[in-house]
Design an enzyme around this catalytic site. Structure first.
Site, PDB file in Angstrom:
ATOM      1  CB  ILE A 176     -11.954  -7.460   1.614  1.00  0.00           C
ATOM      2  CG1 ILE A 176     -11.931  -7.974   3.047  1.00  0.00           C
ATOM      3  CG2 ILE A 176     -13.331  -6.939   1.237  1.00  0.00           C
ATOM      4  CD1 ILE A 176     -12.172  -6.878   4.083  1.00  0.00           C
ATOM      5  CG  ASP A 183      -1.622  -0.378   7.437  1.00  0.00           C
ATOM      6  OD1 ASP A 183      -0.857  -0.927   6.639  1.00  0.00           O
ATOM      7  OD2 ASP A 183      -2.805  -0.743   7.595  1.00  0.00           O
ATOM      8  CE  LYS A 242       0.353  -1.594   4.244  1.00  0.00           C
ATOM      9  NZ  LYS A 242       0.191  -2.955   4.716  1.00  0.00           N
ATOM     10  CE  LYS A 255      -3.914  -1.714   4.789  1.00  0.00           C
ATOM     11  NZ  LYS A 255      -4.052  -2.504   6.022  1.00  0.00           N
ATOM     12  N   GLY A 263      -6.687  -6.722   2.583  1.00  0.00           N
ATOM     13  CA  GLY A 263      -6.192  -8.105   2.510  1.00  0.00           C
ATOM     14  C   GLY A 263      -6.949  -8.910   1.466  1.00  0.00           C
ATOM     15  CD  GLU A 319       4.917  -5.737  11.290  1.00  0.00           C
ATOM     16  OE1 GLU A 319       6.084  -6.088  11.476  1.00  0.00           O
ATOM     17  OE2 GLU A 319       4.272  -5.987  10.258  1.00  0.00           O
TER      18      GLU A 319
HETATM   19  N1  HSE Z   1      -0.447  -4.202   9.233  1.00  0.00           N
HETATM   20  C1  HSE Z   1      -1.592  -4.375   8.401  1.00  0.00           C
HETATM   21  C2  HSE Z   1      -2.815  -4.612   9.262  1.00  0.00           C
HETATM   22  C3  HSE Z   1      -1.389  -5.530   7.458  1.00  0.00           C
HETATM   23  O1  HSE Z   1      -2.668  -4.859  10.465  1.00  0.00           O
HETATM   24  O2  HSE Z   1      -3.922  -4.506   8.765  1.00  0.00           O
HETATM   25  C4  HSE Z   1      -2.317  -5.516   6.287  1.00  0.00           C
HETATM   26  O3  HSE Z   1      -2.117  -4.415   5.460  1.00  0.00           O
END
Ligand code: HSE
Length: 403
Positions: A131, A196, A100, A200, A129, A185
């Site tokens: 979807i 993140d 992304k 998106k 993911g 992580e």
């Molecule tokens: N780190 C991302 C999440 C992984 O937790 O959704 C999928 O992009």
């Protein structure tokens, strides 16, 4: 036989190899040709792994191999992914990516280069993911403009918030447990601070507007300040706290933001728990549509990547054009967006009277906690709220209401 290469043999890359292997016959039937991974680019060696003989450390082994027609990019980040992907496309190889950061930063340029070089740049796995959401926005929702899109786009934070809700635990405690289990992580900043989800929603909004939305223009707030006490109130109000990424048209302007929201039971997003993602779109004629499924994880994400590989394989020498223009889409300053707010304040004499004077009609909220009180405001612009909140002493938390 179609020869492919994988760049980045981490969780998703190895998942792609696994899906291609385990679903070999099914994939071949769908693609009308067998798909084989010829090369795997990674900095590391993988002794004992089925791909150990395919490992290369040199991108030239992919770029200069005319047999390799499709390249799967699962490295993540933009360096060196952008350079490698660009060179693959310029060499006429289709690229399928789950990245992304790459799509949000360089999407329209890579889409244009793919058209110019008669190949594909596909990125279904970059949001949600497993979807399907990229193609529905680009190919299906074309007759009725999408006026708003919002979703739970990050599995890690949704897992953390779900556990905080269920266990009454604080953020730090749940984050540590999630890290120990491999659900978060070691460096969780991109997830927990909303970066993140920001990339998106930038991609989804670009697809909706058909123009480039810069992710830097999107107001982004994470979940690290959410506390167990906030969940006590959320429960008392019949709500859950979710990290929502959204964009919407208001007074002719597009607004976009990522922030924690109180979501009521009536919203379909209320039921999206654990690592699942959910995305809601709204159109004039189509009404509300919901997309739901596994938003993160090896297998689900790998399935979306392999579906892109199949699409590219079905169109040799052609571009499957899932794209938006390089023109800039303006995102309005968040200051004008209106939300209702939930506010917790230290209990001092006359504090609720003071809040009433500032915010007008407030609804006082009880949850049995001592030493503090809480209230909900009516809809108010971000600028107006910030100015009034500054005058109220002892604010503990402020969370927007989903509406
Ligand atoms: N780190 C991302 C999440 C992984 O937790 O959704 C999928 O992009």
């Amino acid at each position: 036989m179609i020869q492919a290469a994988v760049m980045g043999y981490g969780t998703i890359g190895s998942g792609v190899v696994e899906v291609l292997e385990k679903n070999r016959e099914y994939v071949a039937k769908e693609a009308k040709e067998e798909i084989r991974v010829k090369r795997v680019l990674d900095l590391r060696e993988f002794p004992g792994d089925p791909v150990q003989d395919k490992i290369t450390h040199d991108i030239a082994d992919i770029l200069e191999d005319p047999e390799i027609r499709i390249v799967i990019e699962t490295m993540g980040g933009t360096k060196p992914a952008y350079d490698f992907v660009k060179r693959c496309i310029l060499a006429g190889k289709s690229v399928c990516t789950s990245n992304k950061e790459l799509v949000a930063a360089y999407g329209p340029e890579l889409q244009r280069l793919a058209r110019e070089n008669h190949c594909c740049f596909l990125y279904e796995a970059s949001v949600g993911g497993g979807i399907p959401i990229i193609r529905p926005l680009a190919k299906c929702l074309t007759s009725d403009p999408v006026r708003s899109i919002k979703g739970i786009l990050n599995g890690t934070t949704n897992y953390i918030l779900t556990r905080m809700d269920k266990e009454g635990a604080d953020f730090d405690e749940v984050l540590k447990a999630a890290q120990a289990l491999g659900y978060a992580e070691k460096n969780p900043t991109a997830d927990v601070e909303g970066y993140d989800a920001c990339r998106k929603i930038a991609i989804l909004t670009s697809l909706v507007c058909r123009k480039q939305v810069n992710y830097e223009d999107i107001y982004t707030e994470g979940i690290s300040k959410i506390t167990a006490a906030d969940f006590v109130y959320a429960k008392a109000m019949g709500c859950r706290i979710k990290l929502i990424a959204q964009s919407f048209l208001q007074d002719g302007c597009w607004y976009a933001l990522v922030a924690p929201f109180l979501v009521s039971e009536e919203s379909p997003l209320y039921a999206v728990q654990d690592v699942f993602n959910g995305i809601l779109t709204k159109g004039d004629f189509n009404g509300e549509l919901m997309f739901y499924g596994r938003g993160a994880g090896k297998e689900a994400t790998a399935c979306a990547v392999v579906a892109d590989v199949i699409d590219a394989a079905r169109h040799p020498g052609h571009t499957v054009n899932i794209a938006w223009s390089e023109e800039h889409q303006e995102i309005a300053n968040i200051g004008g967006a209106r939300f209702s707010w939930f506010v917790r304040v230290k209990d001092t004499p006359g504090i609720l009277e003071e809040a009433k004077k500032l915010f007008g009609n407030i609804q006082v909220q009880e949850a049995g906690l001592t030493g503090e009180c809480a209230f909900v405001t009516g809809p108010i612009s971000e600028n107006d709220f910030a100015a009034k909140a500054e005058k109220l002493s002892g604010i503990l938390t402020r969370i927007r209401f989903d509406q």
